[in-house]
Design a protein around this motif. Structure first.
Motif, PDB file in Angstrom:
ATOM      1  N   VAL A  34      13.677  -0.958  -4.554  1.00  0.00           N
ATOM      2  CA  VAL A  34      13.298   0.454  -4.483  1.00  0.00           C
ATOM      3  C   VAL A  34      12.851   0.745  -3.053  1.00  0.00           C
ATOM      4  O   VAL A  34      12.070  -0.013  -2.468  1.00  0.00           O
ATOM      5  N   ARG A  35      13.334   1.836  -2.485  1.00  0.00           N
ATOM      6  CA  ARG A  35      12.936   2.205  -1.123  1.00  0.00           C
ATOM      7  C   ARG A  35      11.559   2.856  -1.153  1.00  0.00           C
ATOM      8  O   ARG A  35      11.377   3.906  -1.769  1.00  0.00           O
ATOM      9  N   VAL A  36      10.613   2.223  -0.504  1.00  0.00           N
ATOM     10  CA  VAL A  36       9.228   2.690  -0.480  1.00  0.00           C
ATOM     11  C   VAL A  36       8.687   2.565   0.933  1.00  0.00           C
ATOM     12  O   VAL A  36       8.963   1.583   1.634  1.00  0.00           O
ATOM     13  N   ASP A  57      -7.729   4.806  -1.026  1.00  0.00           N
ATOM     14  CA  ASP A  57      -6.481   4.716  -1.778  1.00  0.00           C
ATOM     15  C   ASP A  57      -5.325   4.360  -0.842  1.00  0.00           C
ATOM     16  O   ASP A  57      -5.415   4.535   0.368  1.00  0.00           O
ATOM     17  N   ALA A  58      -4.273   3.860  -1.439  1.00  0.00           N
ATOM     18  CA  ALA A  58      -3.068   3.516  -0.692  1.00  0.00           C
ATOM     19  C   ALA A  58      -2.023   4.587  -0.962  1.00  0.00           C
ATOM     20  O   ALA A  58      -1.647   4.827  -2.115  1.00  0.00           O
ATOM     21  N   ASP A  59      -1.572   5.274   0.096  1.00  0.00           N
ATOM     22  CA  ASP A  59      -0.571   6.334  -0.047  1.00  0.00           C
ATOM     23  C   ASP A  59       0.823   5.767   0.162  1.00  0.00           C
ATOM     24  O   ASP A  59       1.109   5.143   1.187  1.00  0.00           O
ATOM     25  N   ILE A  60       1.673   6.022  -0.820  1.00  0.00           N
ATOM     26  CA  ILE A  60       3.025   5.469  -0.834  1.00  0.00           C
ATOM     27  C   ILE A  60       4.032   6.596  -0.999  1.00  0.00           C
ATOM     28  O   ILE A  60       3.832   7.506  -1.808  1.00  0.00           O
ATOM     29  N   LEU A  61       5.106   6.556  -0.228  1.00  0.00           N
ATOM     30  CA  LEU A  61       6.199   7.521  -0.373  1.00  0.00           C
ATOM     31  C   LEU A  61       7.400   6.773  -0.928  1.00  0.00           C
ATOM     32  O   LEU A  61       7.865   5.789  -0.332  1.00  0.00           O
ATOM     33  N   VAL A  62       7.914   7.214  -2.072  1.00  0.00           N
ATOM     34  CA  VAL A  62       9.025   6.526  -2.733  1.00  0.00           C
ATOM     35  C   VAL A  62      10.232   7.454  -2.774  1.00  0.00           C
ATOM     36  O   VAL A  62      10.082   8.686  -2.808  1.00  0.00           O
ATOM     37  N   GLU A  63      11.420   6.882  -2.740  1.00  0.00           N
ATOM     38  CA  GLU A  63      12.618   7.724  -2.799  1.00  0.00           C
ATOM     39  C   GLU A  63      12.529   8.600  -4.049  1.00  0.00           C
ATOM     40  O   GLU A  63      12.284   8.117  -5.157  1.00  0.00           O
ATOM     41  N   PRO A  64      12.676   9.927  -3.896  1.00  0.00           N
ATOM     42  CA  PRO A  64      12.376  10.871  -4.979  1.00  0.00           C
ATOM     43  C   PRO A  64      13.091  10.592  -6.292  1.00  0.00           C
ATOM     44  O   PRO A  64      12.489  10.732  -7.363  1.00  0.00           O
ATOM     45  N   SER A  65      14.351  10.182  -6.228  1.00  0.00           N
ATOM     46  CA  SER A  65      15.111   9.978  -7.456  1.00  0.00           C
ATOM     47  C   SER A  65      14.609   8.806  -8.287  1.00  0.00           C
ATOM     48  O   SER A  65      14.981   8.660  -9.449  1.00  0.00           O
ATOM     49  N   SER A  68       9.783   8.188 -10.996  1.00  0.00           N
ATOM     50  CA  SER A  68       9.359   7.832 -12.348  1.00  0.00           C
ATOM     51  C   SER A  68       9.607   6.358 -12.635  1.00  0.00           C
ATOM     52  O   SER A  68       8.757   5.666 -13.209  1.00  0.00           O
ATOM     53  N   GLU A  69      10.774   5.881 -12.234  1.00  0.00           N
ATOM     54  CA  GLU A  69      11.118   4.471 -12.453  1.00  0.00           C
ATOM     55  C   GLU A  69      10.121   3.547 -11.764  1.00  0.00           C
ATOM     56  O   GLU A  69       9.669   2.551 -12.358  1.00  0.00           O
ATOM     57  N   PHE A  70       9.749   3.867 -10.532  1.00  0.00           N
ATOM     58  CA  PHE A  70       8.858   2.979  -9.800  1.00  0.00           C
ATOM     59  C   PHE A  70       7.452   2.990 -10.395  1.00  0.00           C
ATOM     60  O   PHE A  70       6.781   1.955 -10.432  1.00  0.00           O
ATOM     61  N   CYS A  71       6.998   4.156 -10.865  1.00  0.00           N
ATOM     62  CA  CYS A  71       5.680   4.206 -11.510  1.00  0.00           C
ATOM     63  C   CYS A  71       5.681   3.373 -12.794  1.00  0.00           C
ATOM     64  O   CYS A  71       4.667   2.746 -13.135  1.00  0.00           O
ATOM     65  N   THR A  72       6.812   3.358 -13.487  1.00  0.00           N
ATOM     66  CA  THR A  72       6.932   2.515 -14.686  1.00  0.00           C
ATOM     67  C   THR A  72       6.870   1.039 -14.304  1.00  0.00           C
ATOM     68  O   THR A  72       6.252   0.223 -14.995  1.00  0.00           O
ATOM     69  N   ILE A  73       7.508   0.701 -13.191  1.00  0.00           N
ATOM     70  CA  ILE A  73       7.449  -0.685 -12.701  1.00  0.00           C
ATOM     71  C   ILE A  73       6.008  -1.067 -12.377  1.00  0.00           C
ATOM     72  O   ILE A  73       5.537  -2.143 -12.768  1.00  0.00           O
ATOM     73  N   LEU A  74       5.290  -0.186 -11.675  1.00  0.00           N
ATOM     74  CA  LEU A  74       3.902  -0.472 -11.335  1.00  0.00           C
ATOM     75  C   LEU A  74       3.035  -0.583 -12.589  1.00  0.00           C
ATOM     76  O   LEU A  74       2.067  -1.361 -12.619  1.00  0.00           O
ATOM     77  N   ALA A  75       3.384   0.184 -13.618  1.00  0.00           N
ATOM     78  CA  ALA A  75       2.629   0.111 -14.875  1.00  0.00           C
ATOM     79  C   ALA A  75       2.721  -1.280 -15.489  1.00  0.00           C
ATOM     80  O   ALA A  75       1.778  -1.754 -16.130  1.00  0.00           O
TER      81      ALA A  75
END
Length: 309
Positions: A34-36, A57-65, A68-75
């Motif tokens: 994932v591009r972050v 806090d840590a601010d992260i910019l993730v490829e928009p598309s 949701s997928e990346f937040c699920t991965i972090l979960a």
């Protein structure tokens, strides 16, 4: 004979936990392709754009598309969405705050950063193309370029109510960007201004950094959205008005009631309100209603400019 060893978790200080969170996210993103990009925070210090300061806090910019997928991965690693009171925004939803029960700092995951009015995917692609490598917690992390990090930090400062701390950070950012603004950096800034459509929002700052006009890259409605979000109280009132206006007729009354009289459960989600008694909740309602009435005229006037946008 095998000796039993008790393993106890160690409480990390925030100053240590936040850089580690950046490093953790970078590692997880790489493992899942994932591009972050890491942005803001301690990276600004390393780039000479901010004096030393502890980031919570840590601010992260993730490829928009893939937000949701990346937040699920972090979960799957224990990072869950912070439960906050619902408040509609005039700007599109752009971030999620994730918390971990064993971690003292948050992770703010952004799909774009407010103030950019260019297409989110195109803005991210440019930031990714011009990315660089920083170092946090003694490990390399991918981050936006120095110019891009400076611009993002400026947008963050300008969208908030002005405080002495904001003013000081603003001065540091401008001074830091000016210091290394050679022709190559200037060209990068111009390109980011065009793709990101930030010329009107950052007109004063871009002029000061050597960027020539024109600066009329926003519609009246887009500019009104930005202006409403410049102060938190007006932004909240404007957000509710905008949500009510855009909702279907059968939902308008429900939203109006929720705006004027949120449930006790919702109020308890505000910082410091979890254990509030009945009188504390009443005081919160009165303050909230007074603030809404005070900002209603200006928010309504700004909202009128968005009609038809």
């Amino acid at each position: 004979m095998t000796q039993q060893v008790d393993v106890a978790s160690v409480a990390l200080p925030v100053a240590v936990a936040t850089p580690l969170a950046y490093a953790l996210v970078d590692r997880i993103a790489a493992e899942h392709s994932v591009r972050v990009l890491a942005i803001k925070g301690p990276l600004l210090e390393k780039m000479g754009l901010r004096s030393q300061k502890i980031s919570s806090d840590a601010d992260i910019l993730v490829e928009p598309s893939r937000m949701s997928e990346f937040c699920t991965i972090l979960a799957s690693y224990g990072w869950k969405d912070r439960d906050v009171r619902f408040a509609p925004s005039i700007l599109d939803p752009h971030s999620r705050t994730l918390i971990h029960e064993e971690w003292p700092s948050d992770i703010d995951v952004h799909s774009y950063f407010p103030g950019f009015f260019g297409k989110a995917g195109e803005v991210f692609d440019l930031l990714w193309e011009t990315r660089t490598q920083g170092e946090l917690a003694n490990v390399p992390v991918l981050t936006a370029s120095r110019v891009a990090n400076g611009v993002i930090a400026l947008l963050h400062v300008l969208r908030n109510s002005s405080t002495a701390e904001d003013d000081a950070q603003y001065a540091e950012l401008i001074a830091g960007l000016k210091q290394d603004m050679d022709p190559v950096q200037l060209q990068s800034l111009v390109r980011l201004a065009d793709v990101g459509r930030i010329r009107r929002v950052l007109e004063k700052e871009l002029r000061e950094l050597g960027v020539d006009g024109p600066f009329d890259d926003l519609t009246a409605g887009e500019l009104a959205r930005w202006e409403i979000n410049r102060t938190s109280a007006q932004a909240t009132t404007g957000g509710w008005l905008y949500a009510i206006r855009m909702a279907e007729w059968r939902s308008k009354i429900r939203l109006f009631v929720r705006a004027v009289y949120p449930s006790n459960e919702e109020l308890r989600k505000d910082p410091g309100m979890a254990e509030a008694d009945r009188f504390g909740l009443i005081r919160s309602r009165v303050k909230r209603l007074a603030r809404g009435i005070r900002t209603l005229p200006s928010a309504s006037a700004s909202l009128f400019k968005i009609r038809g946008d």
